[in-house]
Design an enzyme around this catalytic site. Sequence first.
Site, PDB file in Angstrom:
ATOM      1  NE  ARG A 238      -2.570  39.004  33.901  1.00 14.08           N
ATOM      2  CZ  ARG A 238      -1.816  37.993  33.469  1.00 14.08           C
ATOM      3  NH1 ARG A 238      -2.073  36.759  33.865  1.00 14.08           N
ATOM      4  NH2 ARG A 238      -0.779  38.211  32.674  1.00 14.08           N
ATOM      5  CD  GLU A 267      -1.724  37.454  40.894  1.00 11.34           C
ATOM      6  OE1 GLU A 267      -0.589  37.573  40.387  1.00 11.34           O
ATOM      7  OE2 GLU A 267      -2.652  36.858  40.344  1.00 11.34           O
ATOM      8  CG  HIS A 285       0.103  34.472  38.462  1.00 12.42           C
ATOM      9  ND1 HIS A 285      -0.363  35.759  38.322  1.00 12.42           N
ATOM     10  CD2 HIS A 285       0.171  33.974  37.200  1.00 12.42           C
ATOM     11  CE1 HIS A 285      -0.549  36.027  37.032  1.00 12.42           C
ATOM     12  NE2 HIS A 285      -0.238  34.946  36.332  1.00 12.42           N
TER      13      HIS A 285
HETATM   14  C1  GLV Z   1       0.810  34.737  32.977  1.00 13.31           C
HETATM   15  O1  GLV Z   1       0.059  35.098  33.799  1.00 13.31           O
HETATM   16  C2  GLV Z   1       0.734  35.135  31.616  1.00 13.31           C
HETATM   17  O2  GLV Z   1      -0.088  35.997  31.283  1.00 13.31           O
HETATM   18  O3  GLV Z   1       1.512  34.624  30.815  1.00 13.31           O
END
Ligand code: GLV
Length: 319
Positions: A238, A267, A285
């Site tokens: 993250r 983001e 991402h």
């Molecule tokens: C993606 O970022 C997830 O947490 O699955």
Amino acid sequence: MAESVFISNVLPAEARSLIPREWTVDYNETDIPLSKAELIRRLQGKEALVCHIISAIDEEVFAACPDLKVVANVAVGFNNVDVAAATRHGVIVTNTPDVLTETTADFAWALLMAAARRVVEADRYARAGEWKAWKWDLLWGADIHGKTLGVIGFGRIGRAVARRAGGFNMSILYHDALRADAAAEREFNATFVTKERLLADADFVTVHTNLTVETRHLIDEAALKRMKKTAVLVNAARGPIVDEAALVRALREGWIAGAGLDVFEDEPTIHPGLLPLPNVVLAPHIASASRDTRTGMAILAVRNCVAVLEGKPAITPVR
Ligand code: GLV
């Protein structure tokens, strides 16, 4: 009255088809985030929500949607859902662990290798027609094999990343709030160290923790300054785990050699200081974004939602 589900953004048909036909389903088939007001409006009277990380599900949503029984987040990370508020309102929150572990680990390695061996720079160079002659010192990068990998967050994904390092004959250091048991340390050939020692000794530092109050800016200016000047940082967890402004300075001023990032603090905005830097690989991402895995995540989310509405235990409730 039939059970009712709101799917707040795009979801594959393979997953949607698992919802019993007689249930009421409202499906927002775009991937444009809904405003809070619109989300609340469409959640009225619904017992289940299947959502992506782009939806913030907080106290206001729970308070305004008293029929809600389950929020099935289509992600392993669930920092977009206020779990404490969900618990207060008697709502179960589920996520999608396991199904994305290997795919996410693959991508962390893709970032690590791309940053170490300057794959994106090489691609740009080749496409720009700059390759006029073989050059001895063209795009020298860093070796990966035989080096030390530092894994911060030694859960499912961190371990999957560590397992791959065996094929590169790397030494593995790890740090986690909880030390793994001896069998796991043996299996992964991993040594538990303090965060400070890991940062100082690792050639590659890869982050695999949840985003919590404790892990926000876990990699801050002090952490970056502790790393080797030759080190590469990878973040496929993250964005806010890394202080992006400090990382820009680190990459610009050579505190570390490079970075591979799949996630960002705000983001989809990327810190403008990162964009011109050649020594960072940027991805939007997509670490879990293989066709099979994204489909598997959607299916697991729907199965969770169906289980709860049928009065059964959730398959993967968050803890
Ligand atoms: C993606 O970022 C997830 O947490 O699955």
